[in-house]
Enzyme design. Structure first.
Site, PDB file in Angstrom:
ATOM      1  N   ASP A  15     -23.665 -18.730  46.360  1.00 26.09           N
ATOM      2  CA  ASP A  15     -23.843 -17.804  45.293  1.00 26.09           C
ATOM      3  C   ASP A  15     -22.816 -17.293  44.684  1.00 26.09           C
ATOM      4  O   ASP A  15     -21.796 -17.303  45.104  1.00 26.09           O
ATOM      5  CB  ASP A  15     -24.541 -16.761  46.223  1.00 26.09           C
ATOM      6  N   TYR A  26     -21.014 -15.229  40.990  1.00 24.74           N
ATOM      7  CA  TYR A  26     -20.918 -13.724  40.477  1.00 24.74           C
ATOM      8  C   TYR A  26     -20.681 -13.928  38.887  1.00 24.74           C
ATOM      9  O   TYR A  26     -19.389 -13.636  38.582  1.00 24.74           O
ATOM     10  CB  TYR A  26     -19.948 -13.247  41.130  1.00 24.74           C
ATOM     11  N   HIS A  32     -22.720  -7.627  34.795  1.00 21.36           N
ATOM     12  CA  HIS A  32     -23.123  -7.228  36.101  1.00 21.36           C
ATOM     13  C   HIS A  32     -21.824  -6.742  36.772  1.00 21.36           C
ATOM     14  O   HIS A  32     -21.412  -5.847  37.594  1.00 21.36           O
ATOM     15  CB  HIS A  32     -23.788  -8.300  36.951  1.00 21.36           C
ATOM     16  N   ARG A  70     -15.155   1.231  41.363  1.00 16.66           N
ATOM     17  CA  ARG A  70     -13.431   1.577  41.133  1.00 16.66           C
ATOM     18  C   ARG A  70     -13.448   2.258  39.593  1.00 16.66           C
ATOM     19  O   ARG A  70     -13.027   1.874  38.820  1.00 16.66           O
ATOM     20  CB  ARG A  70     -12.692   0.168  40.928  1.00 16.66           C
ATOM     21  N   GLU A 129     -31.465  -8.995  43.631  1.00 17.99           N
ATOM     22  CA  GLU A 129     -30.746  -9.425  42.621  1.00 17.99           C
ATOM     23  C   GLU A 129     -31.384 -10.410  42.057  1.00 17.99           C
ATOM     24  O   GLU A 129     -31.621 -11.468  42.723  1.00 17.99           O
ATOM     25  CB  GLU A 129     -29.113  -9.944  43.304  1.00 17.99           C
ATOM     26  N   ASP A 186     -31.857 -12.546  45.401  1.00 19.35           N
ATOM     27  CA  ASP A 186     -30.600 -12.558  46.353  1.00 19.35           C
ATOM     28  C   ASP A 186     -30.763 -11.163  47.021  1.00 19.35           C
ATOM     29  O   ASP A 186     -30.081 -10.266  46.600  1.00 19.35           O
ATOM     30  CB  ASP A 186     -29.570 -13.036  45.941  1.00 19.35           C
ATOM     31  N   ARG A 243     -26.992  -3.098  50.731  1.00 27.09           N
ATOM     32  CA  ARG A 243     -25.769  -2.683  50.098  1.00 27.09           C
ATOM     33  C   ARG A 243     -24.906  -1.877  50.813  1.00 27.09           C
ATOM     34  O   ARG A 243     -23.588  -2.055  50.860  1.00 27.09           O
ATOM     35  CB  ARG A 243     -25.939  -1.765  48.559  1.00 27.09           C
ATOM     36  N   TYR A 259     -17.652  -6.431  53.762  1.00 25.60           N
ATOM     37  CA  TYR A 259     -17.035  -7.347  52.763  1.00 25.60           C
ATOM     38  C   TYR A 259     -15.510  -7.283  52.584  1.00 25.60           C
ATOM     39  O   TYR A 259     -15.212  -8.254  52.342  1.00 25.60           O
ATOM     40  CB  TYR A 259     -17.807  -7.035  51.398  1.00 25.60           C
ATOM     41  N   LYS A 294     -26.035 -10.109  53.177  1.00 23.02           N
ATOM     42  CA  LYS A 294     -26.863 -10.901  52.501  1.00 23.02           C
ATOM     43  C   LYS A 294     -27.428 -12.246  52.998  1.00 23.02           C
ATOM     44  O   LYS A 294     -28.455 -12.640  52.490  1.00 23.02           O
ATOM     45  CB  LYS A 294     -25.684 -11.740  51.333  1.00 23.02           C
ATOM     46  N   THR A 299     -32.883 -15.044  51.290  1.00 22.69           N
ATOM     47  CA  THR A 299     -32.701 -15.343  49.859  1.00 22.69           C
ATOM     48  C   THR A 299     -34.091 -16.050  49.435  1.00 22.69           C
ATOM     49  O   THR A 299     -34.586 -17.059  49.937  1.00 22.69           O
ATOM     50  CB  THR A 299     -31.590 -16.339  49.660  1.00 22.69           C
ATOM     51  N   THR A 323     -26.237 -12.279  40.170  1.00 23.46           N
ATOM     52  CA  THR A 323     -27.111 -11.287  39.364  1.00 23.46           C
ATOM     53  C   THR A 323     -27.024 -11.370  37.862  1.00 23.46           C
ATOM     54  O   THR A 323     -25.898 -11.602  37.201  1.00 23.46           O
ATOM     55  CB  THR A 323     -26.683  -9.980  39.590  1.00 23.46           C
ATOM     56  N   GLU A 352     -27.213  -1.305  40.016  1.00 29.95           N
ATOM     57  CA  GLU A 352     -27.074  -0.954  38.657  1.00 29.95           C
ATOM     58  C   GLU A 352     -27.977  -0.058  37.829  1.00 29.95           C
ATOM     59  O   GLU A 352     -27.483   1.123  37.211  1.00 29.95           O
ATOM     60  CB  GLU A 352     -26.740  -2.152  37.772  1.00 29.95           C
TER      61      GLU A 352
END
Length: 408
Positions: A121, A123, A128, A137, A194, A228, A232, A239, A248, A252, A342, A356
């Site tokens: 998978d 990113y 996203h 952050r 996702e 996916d 969270r 992670y 995760k 799926t 995503t 999001e």
């Protein structure tokens, strides 16, 4: 007056002869017998039976219980079989043979159409990744320093890839909120989705031999929608420093239908402009065809559309992902699946995850059945999509749906 043939479709039917996605089905009278089918309108053609009845040389590729033999057969076979299928459903002379082999969609149960090999998978949406960076952050740069230099990804769990319609059990695991002194164990309270696109590998590659950008279509057979599912809260605690794991790996979901790349020739588009120079193995500026796909995705929760992510905005293309995935010498296997990551666009209604859309729960969505920050038990998520096709007709992608059920 004779009844209209199921092969006489409206010219704008998104599942007309210009599409012909592949799937595997069973019927109530033969629940253990898996057959390879092709969707035409609101029916499934028993492709193996059609090949046998017409004396086709492709009977061996179409007559088994899955898509794997065709996947492994290669691009020439993919093209020739597709050409034959188009003739079988389009030429009136074939109707006497083909019509009895058409089964209405409500009369079949769709199965996972291929044996999933490895699952990776990515990113790949700048929108996203930027949103996620701003959420977690807020005082730093939203994108990590490596993001525009390579397609970031992780290896997932192929054994929990499930076909559309399969219930998703709410995962359990460790979670720790920032203010909690120690972690707790229990069901995820931040279950998310996702919206992604999955690419299915047909022809394998040799270990130690990278697959260049130009060879993408020699190895990738087609694509389908992919959800996916993501816990969270489990993901946030686990992670660092190695990435996604239990947050995760529980499920799926993929569509029951695989759309061949050849059906999407009119949907090819250029990816967004890159503002960072790419290393040669990822530089697609001189490629013969654009690397993007113009896919219009819609995400609904309990029948209510919450987002419409545009796949054309994806920064990294599937060809670049494949090139990066194999540049170290990792080999491909028939049935390998890699997710796009995503899909999100620049507008709020184009965000492909609840993380999001609700800004990590700060701004819940207002749905008829109540507010949603993340998914509740009983919620059903459905993703649909279409792409531009020949002559302005749409190419429909098979939906992917899943309902959340309580933890065991």
């Amino acid at each position: 007056m004779s009844e209209q043939s199921p092969l006489e479709l409206a010219g704008d039917d998104p599942f007309g002869p210009h599409n012909l996605p592949y799937g595997v089905f069973t019927t109530a009278d033969e629940p253990e017998r898996r057959r390879l089918g092709v969707r035409i309108g609101n029916h499934v053609l028993d492709a193996g039976a059609a090949a046998a009845a017409l004396g086709s040389p492709y009977t061996a590729l179409l007559g088994g219980p899955g898509l794997d033999p065709l996947l492994a057969a290669g691009r020439t076979a993919w093209r020739d079989v597709r050409r034959a299928l188009t003739g079988w459903v389009s030429v009136p002379a074939h109707r006497a043979v083909i019509e009895p082999l058409l089964i209405p969609l409500p009369a079949v149960t769709m199965r996972l159409p291929y044996q999933v090999g490895d699952y990776v998978d990515f990113y790949a949406s700048e929108h996203h990744a930027t949103n996620v960076g701003r959420i977690f952050r807020p005082d730093g740069e939203p994108l990590t320093p490596n993001w525009k230099h390579l397609p970031i990804g992780y290896h997932g769990r192929s054994g929990t890839v499930v076909v559309s319609g399969t219930d998703v059990v709410r995962p359990r695991g460790q979670r720790k909120a920032p203010a909690d002194p120690v972690p707790v164990f229990g069901p995820s309270v931040k279950l998310d989705i996702e919206a992604e696109v999955g690419f299915v590998v047909g022809v394998p590659s040799e270990r130690g031999t990278p697959v260049p950008l130009a060879d993408f279509r020699d190895h990738v057979f087609g694509l389908s929608l992919l959800n996916d599912w993501s816990a969270r809260d489990l993901q946030a605690w686990e992670y660092v420093p190695l990435g996604p794991f239990l947050g995760k790996s529980f499920a799926t979901s993929v569509s029951a239908w695989v759309t061949p790349l050849e059906a999407l020739d009119d949907a090819r588009c250029a990816p967004p402009a890159r503002d960072v120079a790419l290393l040669p193995y990822l530089d697609d500026a001189g490629e013969d065809e654009p690397g993007g796909f113009d896919l219009r995705i819609s995400v609904a929760v309990n029948g209510h559309v919450i987002a419409e992510p545009p796949f054309a905005t994806m920064y990294w293309t599937a060809a670049q992902q494949l090139a990066h995935m194999t540049v170290n010498g990792a080999s491909l296997r028939t049935g390998d699946l890699f997710g796009s990551g995503t899909v999100s666009g620049p507008e709020r209604h184009q965000r492909g995850s609840l993380l999001e859309l609700t800004w990590n729960g700060r701004d819940p969505l207002a749905l008829p059945e109540g507010e949603r920050a993340f998914l509740e038990d009983g919620d059903e998520v459905t993703m649909t999509a279409w792409a531009p096709g020949p002559g302005g007709v749409r190419v429909g992608l098979g939906e992917v749906t899943g309902r959340v059920v309580p933890s065991a």
